[in-house]
Write a protein that holds these residues in place. Sequence first.
Motif, PDB file in Angstrom:
ATOM      1  N   SER A 160       0.691  -1.151   0.037  1.00  0.00           N
ATOM      2  CA  SER A 160       0.049  -0.162  -0.048  1.00  0.00           C
ATOM      3  C   SER A 160       0.873   1.301  -0.167  1.00  0.00           C
ATOM      4  N   LYS A 180      -2.585  -1.314  -3.040  1.00  0.00           N
ATOM      5  CA  LYS A 180      -3.521  -0.267  -2.802  1.00  0.00           C
ATOM      6  C   LYS A 180      -2.882   1.131  -2.889  1.00  0.00           C
ATOM      7  N   ASN A 181      -3.515   2.270  -3.884  1.00  0.00           N
ATOM      8  CA  ASN A 181      -2.829   3.338  -4.020  1.00  0.00           C
ATOM      9  C   ASN A 181      -1.180   3.251  -4.315  1.00  0.00           C
ATOM     10  N   GLU A 200      -6.354  -1.699  -5.903  1.00  0.00           N
ATOM     11  CA  GLU A 200      -7.104  -0.774  -5.530  1.00  0.00           C
ATOM     12  C   GLU A 200      -6.265   0.793  -5.656  1.00  0.00           C
ATOM     13  N   THR A 202      -4.855   1.804  -7.924  1.00  0.00           N
ATOM     14  CA  THR A 202      -3.401   1.437  -8.830  1.00  0.00           C
ATOM     15  C   THR A 202      -3.100   2.562  -9.850  1.00  0.00           C
TER      16      THR A 202
END
Length: 229
Positions: A160, A180-181, A200, A202
């Motif tokens: 993340s 994530k991110n 998520e 990305t």
Amino acid sequence: MATLSIPLSRNNFFLPSSSPKRHVFPIRITCSTRDGSESKGSPFHFKEIKSVACGVLAVWALTAASPVIAANQRLPPLSTEPNRCEKAFVGNTIGQANGVYDKAIDLRFCDYTNEKSNLKGKSLAAALMSDAKFDGADMSEVVMSKAYAAGASFQGVNFSNAVLDRVNFQNANMKGAVFKNTVLSGSTFDQAQLEDAVFEDTILGYIDLQKLCTNTTIGAEGRDVLGCR
């Protein structure tokens, strides 16, 4: 020795011209690592331009093969430093965004299974990570620009908010990894195992997305989130 040919416009040097046409002078600049030796391949001697051009050539030589190690290049010998695996807990800070370093961090074959605190937020730019084990580790906010992680294992790793641009993940085991991110621009995932990986928010370009979507191990949910067609 390396040679860089640059077309230079007369207007770039503000030389007087009686014609409105743009004239281009091909200037060959030769950079040599030998002491005091260089080839005189240019009709002009512009020291400032030559210095800049040689700098550009050096950067190009380092970055043309992206990720950091090209497939047809051999890896350097395994580091013999007894504490080389612990270098990951310190990381590097020299030019981290471009993978520029004074000495490569060699983490090959190191085992960081379930490491939850010492890798988070570290800069591992251009690190050699092939065949290392990071299963279950927390690698959130890590910077791995231009790292070479072919064949490494990242099962269930939390990536993340990490920066993983231009990383070679070929043949890596990334089952259940969490992106994530996460910045994935320019990275390669050829033959990587991405079953149950979470994508998520990305961050990656359209061409990178197309290449990533060719990996058939990405599950239906992951493909839907990514927008694979």
